[in-house]
Design a protein around this motif. Sequence first.
Motif, PDB file in Angstrom:
ATOM      1  N   SER A   1      18.892 205.602  60.477  1.00 26.97           N
ATOM      2  CA  SER A   1      19.486 206.538  59.523  1.00 26.97           C
ATOM      3  C   SER A   1      20.941 206.860  59.832  1.00 26.97           C
ATOM      4  O   SER A   1      21.833 206.625  59.001  1.00 26.97           O
ATOM      5  N   LEU A   2      21.225 207.415  60.993  1.00 22.98           N
ATOM      6  CA  LEU A   2      22.606 207.811  61.307  1.00 22.98           C
ATOM      7  C   LEU A   2      23.521 206.592  61.466  1.00 22.98           C
ATOM      8  O   LEU A   2      24.663 206.629  60.982  1.00 22.98           O
ATOM      9  N   PRO A   3      23.075 205.494  62.089  1.00 25.77           N
ATOM     10  CA  PRO A   3      23.918 204.294  62.077  1.00 25.77           C
ATOM     11  C   PRO A   3      24.228 203.795  60.666  1.00 25.77           C
ATOM     12  O   PRO A   3      25.322 203.302  60.405  1.00 25.77           O
TER      13      PRO A   3
ATOM     14  N   TRP B   1      31.496 197.789  67.835  1.00 29.56           N
ATOM     15  CA  TRP B   1      32.941 197.878  67.711  1.00 29.56           C
ATOM     16  C   TRP B   1      33.404 199.331  67.883  1.00 29.56           C
ATOM     17  O   TRP B   1      32.735 200.261  67.434  1.00 29.56           O
ATOM     18  N   PRO B   2      34.561 199.549  68.506  1.00 28.13           N
ATOM     19  CA  PRO B   2      35.037 200.932  68.726  1.00 28.13           C
ATOM     20  C   PRO B   2      35.173 201.730  67.443  1.00 28.13           C
ATOM     21  O   PRO B   2      34.922 202.948  67.442  1.00 28.13           O
ATOM     22  N   GLU B   3      35.543 201.068  66.342  1.00 36.30           N
ATOM     23  CA  GLU B   3      35.695 201.806  65.091  1.00 36.30           C
ATOM     24  C   GLU B   3      34.353 202.268  64.523  1.00 36.30           C
ATOM     25  O   GLU B   3      34.311 203.085  63.600  1.00 36.30           O
ATOM     26  N   ASP B   4      33.240 201.749  65.085  1.00 43.02           N
ATOM     27  CA  ASP B   4      31.907 202.176  64.655  1.00 43.02           C
ATOM     28  C   ASP B   4      31.247 203.100  65.670  1.00 43.02           C
ATOM     29  O   ASP B   4      30.600 204.086  65.293  1.00 43.02           O
ATOM     30  N   SER B   5      31.367 202.782  66.943  1.00 48.61           N
ATOM     31  CA  SER B   5      30.668 203.580  67.957  1.00 48.61           C
ATOM     32  C   SER B   5      31.218 204.995  68.049  1.00 48.61           C
ATOM     33  O   SER B   5      30.472 205.952  68.316  1.00 48.61           O
ATOM     34  N   GLY B   6      32.512 205.177  67.788  1.00 43.06           N
ATOM     35  CA  GLY B   6      33.071 206.535  67.786  1.00 43.06           C
ATOM     36  C   GLY B   6      32.486 207.396  66.682  1.00 43.06           C
ATOM     37  O   GLY B   6      31.975 208.505  66.952  1.00 43.06           O
ATOM     38  N   PRO B   7      32.514 206.953  65.405  1.00 44.91           N
ATOM     39  CA  PRO B   7      31.883 207.733  64.343  1.00 44.91           C
ATOM     40  C   PRO B   7      30.385 207.939  64.548  1.00 44.91           C
ATOM     41  O   PRO B   7      29.857 208.998  64.206  1.00 44.91           O
ATOM     42  N   LEU B   8      29.690 206.935  65.110  1.00 42.86           N
ATOM     43  CA  LEU B   8      28.264 207.123  65.369  1.00 42.86           C
ATOM     44  C   LEU B   8      28.041 208.239  66.376  1.00 42.86           C
ATOM     45  O   LEU B   8      27.148 209.084  66.204  1.00 42.86           O
ATOM     46  N   THR B   9      28.834 208.267  67.425  1.00 48.19           N
ATOM     47  CA  THR B   9      28.718 209.340  68.416  1.00 48.19           C
ATOM     48  C   THR B   9      28.894 210.701  67.757  1.00 48.19           C
ATOM     49  O   THR B   9      28.136 211.649  68.038  1.00 48.19           O
ATOM     50  N   ALA B  10      29.872 210.819  66.881  1.00 46.68           N
ATOM     51  CA  ALA B  10      30.115 212.093  66.200  1.00 46.68           C
ATOM     52  C   ALA B  10      28.937 212.482  65.317  1.00 46.68           C
ATOM     53  O   ALA B  10      28.539 213.657  65.267  1.00 46.68           O
ATOM     54  N   LEU B  11      28.351 211.511  64.601  1.00 41.79           N
ATOM     55  CA  LEU B  11      27.213 211.808  63.736  1.00 41.79           C
ATOM     56  C   LEU B  11      25.982 212.211  64.542  1.00 41.79           C
ATOM     57  O   LEU B  11      25.234 213.120  64.150  1.00 41.79           O
ATOM     58  N   LEU B  12      25.749 211.540  65.651  1.00 42.56           N
ATOM     59  CA  LEU B  12      24.615 211.903  66.509  1.00 42.56           C
ATOM     60  C   LEU B  12      24.759 213.330  67.024  1.00 42.56           C
ATOM     61  O   LEU B  12      23.784 214.100  67.036  1.00 42.56           O
TER      62      LEU B  12
ATOM     63  N   ASP C   1      26.393 206.726  50.555  1.00 42.00           N
ATOM     64  CA  ASP C   1      27.556 207.604  50.400  1.00 42.00           C
ATOM     65  C   ASP C   1      27.126 209.026  50.063  1.00 42.00           C
ATOM     66  O   ASP C   1      27.673 210.003  50.587  1.00 42.00           O
ATOM     67  N   GLU C   2      26.117 209.144  49.195  1.00 40.75           N
ATOM     68  CA  GLU C   2      25.646 210.479  48.815  1.00 40.75           C
ATOM     69  C   GLU C   2      24.951 211.168  49.987  1.00 40.75           C
ATOM     70  O   GLU C   2      25.138 212.379  50.206  1.00 40.75           O
ATOM     71  N   ALA C   3      24.152 210.418  50.743  1.00 41.64           N
ATOM     72  CA  ALA C   3      23.482 211.003  51.909  1.00 41.64           C
ATOM     73  C   ALA C   3      24.500 211.513  52.924  1.00 41.64           C
ATOM     74  O   ALA C   3      24.318 212.586  53.522  1.00 41.64           O
ATOM     75  N   LEU C   4      25.578 210.771  53.122  1.00 43.62           N
ATOM     76  CA  LEU C   4      26.619 211.204  54.042  1.00 43.62           C
ATOM     77  C   LEU C   4      27.308 212.464  53.525  1.00 43.62           C
ATOM     78  O   LEU C   4      27.530 213.420  54.279  1.00 43.62           O
ATOM     79  N   ALA C   5      27.634 212.466  52.230  1.00 42.73           N
ATOM     80  CA  ALA C   5      28.335 213.610  51.653  1.00 42.73           C
ATOM     81  C   ALA C   5      27.478 214.877  51.696  1.00 42.73           C
ATOM     82  O   ALA C   5      27.983 215.974  51.965  1.00 42.73           O
ATOM     83  N   ARG C   6      26.205 214.734  51.438  1.00 41.85           N
ATOM     84  CA  ARG C   6      25.298 215.888  51.428  1.00 41.85           C
ATOM     85  C   ARG C   6      24.897 216.334  52.838  1.00 41.85           C
ATOM     86  O   ARG C   6      24.426 217.460  53.025  1.00 41.85           O
ATOM     87  N   GLY C   7      24.984 215.436  53.791  1.00 41.66           N
ATOM     88  CA  GLY C   7      24.482 215.737  55.126  1.00 41.66           C
ATOM     89  C   GLY C   7      22.970 215.636  55.216  1.00 41.66           C
ATOM     90  O   GLY C   7      22.357 216.228  56.112  1.00 41.66           O
ATOM     91  N   THR C   8      22.360 214.853  54.326  1.00 38.76           N
ATOM     92  CA  THR C   8      20.900 214.786  54.260  1.00 38.76           C
ATOM     93  C   THR C   8      20.296 214.269  55.562  1.00 38.76           C
ATOM     94  O   THR C   8      19.347 214.858  56.095  1.00 38.76           O
ATOM     95  N   TYR C   9      20.829 213.180  56.071  1.00 40.68           N
ATOM     96  CA  TYR C   9      20.265 212.610  57.289  1.00 40.68           C
ATOM     97  C   TYR C   9      20.508 213.519  58.489  1.00 40.68           C
ATOM     98  O   TYR C   9      19.636 213.686  59.354  1.00 40.68           O
ATOM     99  N   GLN C  10      21.696 214.121  58.542  1.00 40.75           N
ATOM    100  CA  GLN C  10      21.990 215.003  59.663  1.00 40.75           C
ATOM    101  C   GLN C  10      21.060 216.211  59.662  1.00 40.75           C
ATOM    102  O   GLN C  10      20.523 216.605  60.700  1.00 40.75           O
ATOM    103  N   HIS C  11      20.874 216.818  58.480  1.00 39.56           N
ATOM    104  CA  HIS C  11      20.018 218.010  58.404  1.00 39.56           C
ATOM    105  C   HIS C  11      18.548 217.663  58.631  1.00 39.56           C
ATOM    106  O   HIS C  11      17.831 218.397  59.312  1.00 39.56           O
ATOM    107  N   GLY C  12      18.100 216.539  58.058  1.00 38.44           N
ATOM    108  CA  GLY C  12      16.714 216.139  58.273  1.00 38.44           C
ATOM    109  C   GLY C  12      16.432 215.830  59.729  1.00 38.44           C
ATOM    110  O   GLY C  12      15.417 216.269  60.303  1.00 38.44           O
ATOM    111  N   THR C  13      17.331 215.091  60.366  1.00 38.09           N
ATOM    112  CA  THR C  13      17.158 214.749  61.773  1.00 38.09           C
ATOM    113  C   THR C  13      17.236 215.997  62.645  1.00 38.09           C
ATOM    114  O   THR C  13      16.429 216.179  63.571  1.00 38.09           O
ATOM    115  N   GLY C  14      18.190 216.873  62.361  1.00 34.37           N
ATOM    116  CA  GLY C  14      18.312 218.102  63.134  1.00 34.37           C
ATOM    117  C   GLY C  14      17.068 218.967  63.027  1.00 34.37           C
ATOM    118  O   GLY C  14      16.609 219.540  64.031  1.00 34.37           O
TER     119      GLY C  14
END
Length: 452
Positions: free
Chosen positions: A171-173, A229-240, A190-203
């Motif tokens: 989900s978060l990846p 890739w660094p351009e992906d692992s950084g945003p993934l860390t932030a989302l986690l 895109d909608e799930a990211l904008a809404r925060g659906t995965y973040q809120h569900g996982t949290g």
Amino acid sequence: MTKPPWGRVPVRVRPILATAAVSVLVGGVLAGTGAANAVDPPHRVANPYVGAQVYVNPEWADRAAAEPGGDAVAGQPTAVWLDRIATIEGDDERMGLRGHLDAAVAQDADLVQLTLYDLPARDCGRRSPQGELSIGDLARYQAEFIDPIVEILAAPDYADLRIVAFVEPNSLPDLVVNTGNRYWATPACDEALARGTYQHGTGYALARLGTLPNVYSYLDISHHAEVGWPEDSGPLTALLLEAATTAGSTVADVHGFVANTANYSVLHEEYFRADDVINGQPVYQSRWVDWNPFIDEVPYVRHLRGELTEAGFSPDAGVVIDTSRNGWGGPNRPTGPATSGDLNRYVDGSRIDRRAGVGNWCNQAGAGLGQRPVAEPEPGIDAYVWVKPPGESDGTSGTPNTGQPYEPLCDPNYLPPRGSAYDTGAMPAAPPLGEWFPAHFRQLLTNAWPPL
């Protein structure tokens, strides 16, 4: 202390669902203690796999043992996937969560592995595998999926079981690699990211599971070929970190991380290195590596774990790696580095991972069973585990316009809308997600590494 791998169970089992009696396998054992005394309160351990007798799913064991040669692995522990609300209670065909927990108690198991996989708009809304909840169903996910699971796990009968929960893999990846202008981006992602659906569900899931002292939650960190890739692992860390501090959760509710879930990436490429140079060209410029600093899983997870602890996760957080299908043995496995002076031929001839494309993930032809489940296989790794039960399909291999759910990377004959033909590496005639795929399982046995 020596920690041998989980042994195989020599006896097939057919669960008797109509009664409380359950035929059991003698579960694979890691050297160490048995279940805690029932009068003692459960206590946390640094690594739940050490000393644990891990639950063997009798339904998977029965299907595996029915295949030619399947007895060799039918006793291995695999995760139980809860991927729909209905799987919590089960039905006449499949065991529910209580049935599995009761079977674990009957096996004298210490640890049960669960995969929670039912977020709204799961997998970015793709039709295959398609989730049951729409993007607006976050309240249903919480009340009808997470809350009942937690209620069952909280029953006193299961207090002595260590519950390892793999929380919402992919989900978060997905929010990193399938949004914006990425090739595989979807409007639902895109909608799930904008809404925060995965973040809120996982949290929410982490917070509720965190109320139970015997539950160990692991968050998915994908694999090196998706977010290395660094351009992906950084945003993934932030989302986690965002998910772990949302909806009542804290980083203390995250015991660790799981990598390579249901994927095929090898633990170590033995015959070439990411920093090799061939005729003046570094390996990272090859088609296969594609500028990724990582070519295999263990270096990737160690690096990302460091990034996560620097971001605020516990320095004691562990990592487990899914090795259910990343063995890549068989006749096509290289026995040493290639001798070609051509960069791409050198990499293609040296690599153990034989996928046509490093991002291919669906029912891969040529794959084999990987390392058998074991605790503390090397420094920094809690365990090698079989999160994806070998033999269960990744998705239907249908073609467009056939009336079936369609996922391009599950289509052996996929033709992209732009560019040349793409080799997905997917096997033909695959059934829907999670259904038994005998041809794939038999191939996994044949190509197992280490060999059976």
